[in-house]
Motif scaffolding. Sequence first.
Motif, short mmCIF file in Angstrom:
data_model
loop_
_atom_site.label_atom_id
_atom_site.label_comp_id
_atom_site.label_asym_id
_atom_site.label_seq_id
_atom_site.Cartn_x
_atom_site.Cartn_y
_atom_site.Cartn_z
N ARG A 200 0.81 -1.21 0.00
CA ARG A 200 0.00 0.00 0.00
C ARG A 200 0.85 1.27 0.00
O ARG A 200 0.32 2.38 -0.04
CB ARG A 200 -0.94 0.04 1.23
CG ARG A 200 -1.85 -1.17 1.40
CD ARG A 200 -2.56 -1.65 0.15
NE ARG A 200 -3.49 -0.75 -0.46
CZ ARG A 200 -4.82 -0.81 -0.38
NH1 ARG A 200 -5.38 -1.75 0.34
NH2 ARG A 200 -5.59 0.04 -1.02
N GLY A 201 2.15 1.12 0.09
CA GLY A 201 3.03 2.27 0.02
C GLY A 201 2.98 3.15 1.25
O GLY A 201 3.03 4.37 1.15
N VAL A 202 2.84 2.53 2.42
CA VAL A 202 2.92 3.29 3.67
C VAL A 202 3.96 2.66 4.58
O VAL A 202 4.33 1.50 4.41
CB VAL A 202 1.56 3.36 4.40
CG1 VAL A 202 0.56 4.17 3.61
CG2 VAL A 202 1.03 1.96 4.71
N GLU A 270 -6.88 -5.22 0.58
CA GLU A 270 -7.78 -4.94 -0.56
C GLU A 270 -8.74 -3.79 -0.31
O GLU A 270 -9.55 -3.47 -1.16
CB GLU A 270 -8.56 -6.21 -0.92
CG GLU A 270 -7.70 -7.38 -1.39
CD GLU A 270 -6.87 -7.07 -2.64
OE1 GLU A 270 -7.31 -6.25 -3.46
OE2 GLU A 270 -5.75 -7.62 -2.76
N MET A 273 -7.99 2.44 -1.39
CA MET A 273 -7.01 3.36 -0.82
C MET A 273 -7.68 4.51 -0.07
O MET A 273 -7.18 4.97 0.95
CB MET A 273 -6.15 3.90 -1.98
CG MET A 273 -4.81 4.43 -1.58
SD MET A 273 -3.71 3.13 -0.95
CE MET A 273 -2.42 4.15 -0.23
N ALA A 274 -8.81 4.97 -0.58
CA ALA A 274 -9.46 6.12 0.03
C ALA A 274 -10.08 5.80 1.39
O ALA A 274 -10.35 6.70 2.18
CB ALA A 274 -10.53 6.67 -0.91
N ARG A 320 -9.16 10.93 5.60
CA ARG A 320 -7.96 11.55 5.07
C ARG A 320 -7.05 10.46 4.54
O ARG A 320 -7.27 9.30 4.82
CB ARG A 320 -7.22 12.27 6.21
CG ARG A 320 -7.92 13.48 6.79
CD ARG A 320 -6.91 14.35 7.53
NE ARG A 320 -5.71 14.55 6.74
CZ ARG A 320 -5.62 15.41 5.73
NH1 ARG A 320 -6.61 16.16 5.42
NH2 ARG A 320 -4.49 15.51 5.04
N PRO A 321 -6.02 10.85 3.78
CA PRO A 321 -5.01 9.84 3.45
C PRO A 321 -4.45 9.25 4.74
O PRO A 321 -4.39 9.93 5.77
CB PRO A 321 -3.94 10.61 2.71
CG PRO A 321 -4.51 11.92 2.38
CD PRO A 321 -5.69 12.16 3.23
N VAL B 117 -8.24 9.94 -1.96
CA VAL B 117 -9.12 10.67 -1.05
C VAL B 117 -9.59 11.96 -1.72
O VAL B 117 -10.77 12.30 -1.68
CB VAL B 117 -8.39 10.97 0.28
CG1 VAL B 117 -9.26 11.83 1.19
CG2 VAL B 117 -8.03 9.67 0.98
N MET B 133 4.54 7.30 -1.33
CA MET B 133 5.24 6.10 -1.77
C MET B 133 4.29 5.16 -2.49
O MET B 133 4.62 4.02 -2.78
CB MET B 133 5.84 5.36 -0.56
CG MET B 133 6.76 6.21 0.28
SD MET B 133 7.65 5.21 1.50
CE MET B 133 6.36 4.58 2.54
N ARG B 171 5.70 0.54 -7.47
CA ARG B 171 4.37 -0.02 -7.21
C ARG B 171 3.48 0.07 -8.44
O ARG B 171 2.72 -0.84 -8.74
CB ARG B 171 3.74 0.68 -6.01
CG ARG B 171 4.36 0.23 -4.70
CD ARG B 171 3.81 0.94 -3.49
NE ARG B 171 4.52 0.48 -2.30
CZ ARG B 171 5.72 0.92 -1.93
NH1 ARG B 171 6.33 1.85 -2.65
NH2 ARG B 171 6.31 0.44 -0.86
#
Lengths: 425, 292
Positions: A200-202, A270, A273-274, A320-321, B117, B133, B171
Motif C-alpha cells: 500500500r506504500g505506507v 484490498e 485506498m481512500a 484523510r489519506p 481521497v 510512496m 508499485r
Amino acid sequence: MKIFTRKLWNPQVGDFKPGLLTWKKNVITEIEFRSQPASTDRSKISDWGEFFVGPSAIDLHVHARDFEESHKETFESLEHQAFKGGVQVAACMANTRPRLDTPTQVDEFLKRVKSKQVQMIPFATVSKNLEGQEVSDWKELLKRPVAGLSDDGKPILNVAMMKAALKAVKKAGKLLSLHEEDTQESLGSCLHDGEVAMKRGVKGSPASAEASMVARDLSLALETGGHLHFGHLSSAESVELLRQARRKKISFSAEVTPHHALLTVDQASEIPMASLSQFKVCPVIRESQDRAELWKGLREGLVDCFASDHAPHSIIEKDRPMVSAAHGMISQEYHFMLYLAVREKARLSWAQFYRALFSRPASLLGLKDCVWAPGGRASFVVFDPSQQVNLKWERGLSRNTPFLGMTLKGNLLQHWIRGDCVYKA
Amino acid sequence: VQDQYFGRSLLSTHDLNASDILSLFESALALERLNPPKRRLKALGTVGLMAFFEPSTRTRLSFEKAGLDLGMSWIHFGAQGSSLEKGESEEDSLRVLSLYEPHLTVLRHAESGFASVAARWMNAPVINAGDGMHEHPSQALGDAYLLWKKQPKKKWRIAMVGDVASSRVARSLANVCRALGYSLSVVGQDATSRKFAHAYQLETNKRSALQKAEIVYVLRAQRERGSAAAAATVGMNELGPKSLVMHPGPVMWGTDLSLSCRLHLAERNLILDQAAACYQMRRALLMRALGP
C-alpha cells in the motif's frame, strides 16, 4: 425483581445453569440455581426462558473525548453506546483536551460524569500534557477516585519517570496503564511492517516497537516491584515476554482489544485506498500469527482483560489519506458482541470470558461491589449467543471503524445497570 | 454516471487491465502521429487544474505541455504562495478549486493515498501524478509505452534495483507489468526486500539477476521520504551485454548508476526515451480523463 432463566451465569461451575436471579433496587439479593422455579411464587417471577444472563462488561480503555472534542464524542453519546454495547463501567483515558493532568480538570471530569448510569472512571496523566517531560501532580491526582495514571496515546519514554510512577501507583493502590510503543521505531507508520504496508506504500511499524518497551517495563517492575497494566497488546513477541514474566512472578495485567483480537493486517490489503485510514490504529493490527498468540495468551490468562480502546474521530480527522489520518477506531456500541466473537475464535471457556470481561477488570479497578453474587450491582446483560447480528452504526457521534457491516454470531438483547433496563434490542 | 459524462480518474494502475493499457498505448501513438494543428483541436477549450503539493519538474511540465499540445489551458495551484500557507486545509482548498470547474485535475502530494481521497472532493476526474510512496501511474504507463513501441508483442523481462521500498514508480510498474504479462523481479537480499515477495519475484543474486534481465530498471534512493536505503550503484560491468537501462529520473550519476554507465551505455541507455514516452503517454491520459 425476580427472574428465572435456563441460562444464568454460574461462576462456581463456570457455565450457565437454570436459576433465579433476584435483585432489589440496584443490588443483587439472591442468585439461586435450580432447574425449576418453586411453584408457589411462580406468578411473581418473570420467565426469561432460554436467554443467557450474566454480568455486563467493565471496559478498562475508553477515549471519552467531550470537552474540546465534543464533535467526536460526548459523555452522553458514549453512555448511549455503552448501553447498547453492554458496558457498565468505562475507565476513561486521560488524553482528553484539555488533558486530565490537573486536579481541577479531573474534578471537572468527575462532576460531568457523576450522574451517568454507566460509571466512568478517569485516568489521570503521568506527565503534564502527555509530553513526557514534567510529571503531573500525582499526589493530588491519586487522592481522587481515579483509575490510576496513564499517558495512553503516548509511551513513557523516560525511565526515571516510569520507575517513579510505578512506585506512586503502588502506594496509592491504583493502576498504571501503559501504552507500549517505541515512537522512534514506529514514526510515521500506518500499518504493520510487512508485505501489506509495502504494497500500500505506507510505512510499517514492527512488532519490536511494542515488545522492546514491554521488555523494558517488565525489567523495571522486576527491579522496583509494582504492578504493570499493559494497554492494547498487539504482538506475539509481547505475549511471549508476558509468559516469561509470569515465571519470574512479576505482577502484571494486560488488555486485548477487539480489533487486535479479530482483525489481521491482511484485511487491509484490498480495502480501497481512500478508506484505508479506517484501519489505522496504534498499535497497528498485525499478522495472523500475532492474533493467534493473543488468543493463546487469553487462554493462558496472560492477557486477562478485554478493553475496547474505543477511540472516536470525526471525518475531519479520519477521512484523510492514511499518513495524516488520526489513529483509532470505535467499538463501544458493539463491545459485548465483539467479545462474544473473540470468545468463539479464541476458543475461550465462559469462565475465561467473564474473567477478562468482568471480574479481572473489576478487581483491577478495586470495584468491590462489581461481583456476580448477592450484594453485587444488579448490572447484567441478556443475550443470545446463537443469534446473528449485523453491526450498524446507530448511536455514536463518530463512525470510524472497520467493524461496520460485519455480521457476528451472538446478539445482546437487554442491558440492565443497577436494576434499570438501559437497553432493549 | 461520472464515467460517461466526465471521463475517468486515474488514481492507481491497479484499476487497469491489459486492454485498458493497450488502448492507452494506441491512443498515445495516434496522438503522437497526428499533425500538431489537428492535435490542438482535440481538447480545445478545456481547462486543467494542476495541483502540486510536492515539488516536481518533469511530471508537472510534461503534463502541462501535453495538455497545451491538445489545446488545453491550465490553472495552477501550488502549496507555496497559496491559501494553504494561511492555514487552509487541503480539503477546503481543493473543494474550492473544484468550483472553478476545471475539466480535470492533475494532482501530486507527498502522502500515500492522497489522490484517492482527494478524488472524492473534486467534481471532475483526477489524475494521480504521484502520491507519496504509493503510485505514479503516468510514469509506469509511459515506461511501458516505450517498451511496447520497441516490440509490441514482446513480454519483457525487467529487473528492478535500488530503493524499491520507497518508490511509487515501482508499485505502479508492478501493476502494469502484471497486466501486460511482463516479468518483473526485484533485486535485493535484505529484510526489506523480502517484504516484496508477494508482489514481485525476488532475486537475491544481484549479478545473475542483472545479467539475465533484458531491462535493468534502476531506482533512486528517496531521501526526501526518509529512506535510509543505501545506494546500490549499478556498474557497467554488472550489466548483461545486451541489457537496456531505465531509470525514472532524476538520475544521480555516480550513485544510482556508475559514471561509466553514463559514458558507455550509448543506445542501451533508455532514460531520455522514457522521459519522451512519458510525455507522449500523458497526452493519452489527459484525453482519457476528459472523456468522449
